[in-house]
Design an enzyme around this catalytic site. Sequence first.
Site, PDB file in Angstrom:
ATOM      1  CB  CYS A 178     -20.873 -10.564   3.779  1.00 43.23           C
ATOM      2  SG  CYS A 178     -22.560 -11.292   4.191  1.00 43.23           S
TER       3      CYS A 178
ATOM      4  CD  GLN B 113      -3.016  -0.987   0.084  1.00 48.40           C
ATOM      5  OE1 GLN B 113      -3.131   0.228  -0.640  1.00 48.40           O
ATOM      6  NE2 GLN B 113      -3.697  -2.019  -0.301  1.00 48.40           N
TER       7      GLN B 113
ATOM      8  CB  ALA C  17       2.281  -3.880 -10.875  1.00 46.88           C
ATOM      9  CG  HIS C  18      -3.179  -4.822  -8.459  1.00 44.37           C
ATOM     10  ND1 HIS C  18      -4.290  -4.789  -7.679  1.00 44.37           N
ATOM     11  CD2 HIS C  18      -2.652  -5.797  -7.572  1.00 44.37           C
ATOM     12  CE1 HIS C  18      -4.290  -5.321  -6.708  1.00 44.37           C
ATOM     13  NE2 HIS C  18      -3.394  -6.415  -6.854  1.00 44.37           N
TER      14      HIS C  18
HETATM   15  N1  PLP Z   1      -0.896  -6.854   1.125  1.00 47.55           N
HETATM   16  C1  PLP Z   1      -1.527  -5.800   1.194  1.00 47.55           C
HETATM   17  C2  PLP Z   1      -1.416  -4.857   2.404  1.00 47.55           C
HETATM   18  C3  PLP Z   1      -2.501  -5.573   0.328  1.00 47.55           C
HETATM   19  O1  PLP Z   1      -3.139  -4.463   0.416  1.00 47.55           O
HETATM   20  C4  PLP Z   1      -2.787  -6.485  -0.641  1.00 47.55           C
HETATM   21  C5  PLP Z   1      -3.839  -6.458  -1.681  1.00 47.55           C
HETATM   22  O2  PLP Z   1      -4.964  -5.999  -1.654  1.00 47.55           O
HETATM   23  C6  PLP Z   1      -1.905  -7.668  -0.885  1.00 47.55           C
HETATM   24  C7  PLP Z   1      -0.877  -7.759   0.076  1.00 47.55           C
HETATM   25  C8  PLP Z   1      -2.000  -8.705  -1.665  1.00 47.55           C
HETATM   26  O3  PLP Z   1      -1.527  -8.108  -3.181  1.00 47.55           O
HETATM   27  P1  PLP Z   1      -1.983  -9.080  -4.643  1.00 47.55           P
HETATM   28  O4  PLP Z   1      -3.244  -8.636  -4.832  1.00 47.55           O
HETATM   29  O5  PLP Z   1      -0.826  -8.325  -5.558  1.00 47.55           O
HETATM   30  O6  PLP Z   1      -1.569 -10.042  -4.390  1.00 47.55           O
END
Ligand code: PLP
Length: 384
Positions: free
Chosen positions: A326, A180, A201-202
């Site tokens: 939920c 994040q 990356a996303h």
């Molecule tokens: N760690 C955190 C703090 C995240 O917010 C997320 C995704 O929501 C992930 C790990 C997982 O990442 P990914 O969606 O690339 O597997």
Amino acid sequence: MEYPVYLDNAATTAVDPAVVEAMLPYFLSAYGNPATLYSVGMMAREAVDHAREVVADMINASPDEIVFTSGGTEADNAAIKGIASAYQEKGKHLITSAIEHHAVLEPMETLAHSGYQLDILPIDSDGRVSPEYLKHHLRPDTILVSIMHANNEIGTIQPIGEIGAICRQNGTLFHTDAVQTFGKIPIDVREQKIDLLSVSAHKLHGPKGIGFLYVRRGTKANRFMEGGGQERGYRSGTLNVPGIVGLGKATELARERMESEGKRLTTLRDVFIAKLVNTIPGVTVNGSRTHRLPNNISICIEGVQGEVTLLALDAARICASAGSACSTGSMEPSHVLKALGVSRDLARGAVRLTLGRETTMESLDYTLDVLEQSVQGLRQLAGA
Ligand code: PLP
């Protein structure tokens, strides 16, 4: 104003058109396997090398300390399982916090069921881990501490520099999930004494399914995918070249915009929160007001279920997220809000709005109007 009003940037982000453009040649012309010696393969390899330099530079690491993965989940799993098995002779004690992402908590708990000892640290009312408290839990056989840089639900930023220094002093490896924060706030793995760091990356306008794990030189992590020996043997598998190029481009764009975007979003966030608490009675803000990601607004609205608020927002073409899962029909408050000490009733009203590049004050004012009307209506209905 553009619709939908997308306020779920912590879940994922729109891919930047410049990122798509940078990726396209690696689908269409330079599609070779980067491990080959002919030109279409070498072009791919050069692009991978460039992206590796860009992401390494962003965190003050060296390119040879970057292992590309399929995203944050894989990077977290690889760090935790890879270290636990490589250092089991030294010890079997692990430490994490109560508000980690499930991609950290689950592998930690799996290890705890197979002979490792696990301490899960609580957080204070701001959502922060106390470095002093961590110090008291460190033991000579503590091999790994994993504390996230910032939380995905409440946006709290942890004192990772202090945590890193304490771990290094104890000879314990320190992993941080920076999914994040990468591209949003500065990271310096040398200064902050980080041994392993996960990125996806996303979350920064790059493509889904690509990320990396930084592994500090000299750290012994076990291989996490066996096969052709790519990524210095850590992670076999033909590289996702277009994804890696997209991650590199998204990182370059994030770097250029990080400072100005950070200031802009912090202002939007604070103005929105101030207006919100003045307009709607019974709203509380979750997490720290100061140590907080610029784009995070996590609130609880008294007397209204988060999921119902989301439906009302969705009807007005606003995308947001709730803080509860939920499953099996019963509304379970999130583990993060539970750890924060938010009551079960209040946690049911949790809503998370996460701002992004396309967020404007106009779109937030519209969101506030919709929220105000729907909360009023829902409370009246509940009263009736
Ligand atoms: N760690 C955190 C703090 C995240 O917010 C997320 C995704 O929501 C992930 C790990 C997982 O990442 P990914 O969606 O690339 O597997």
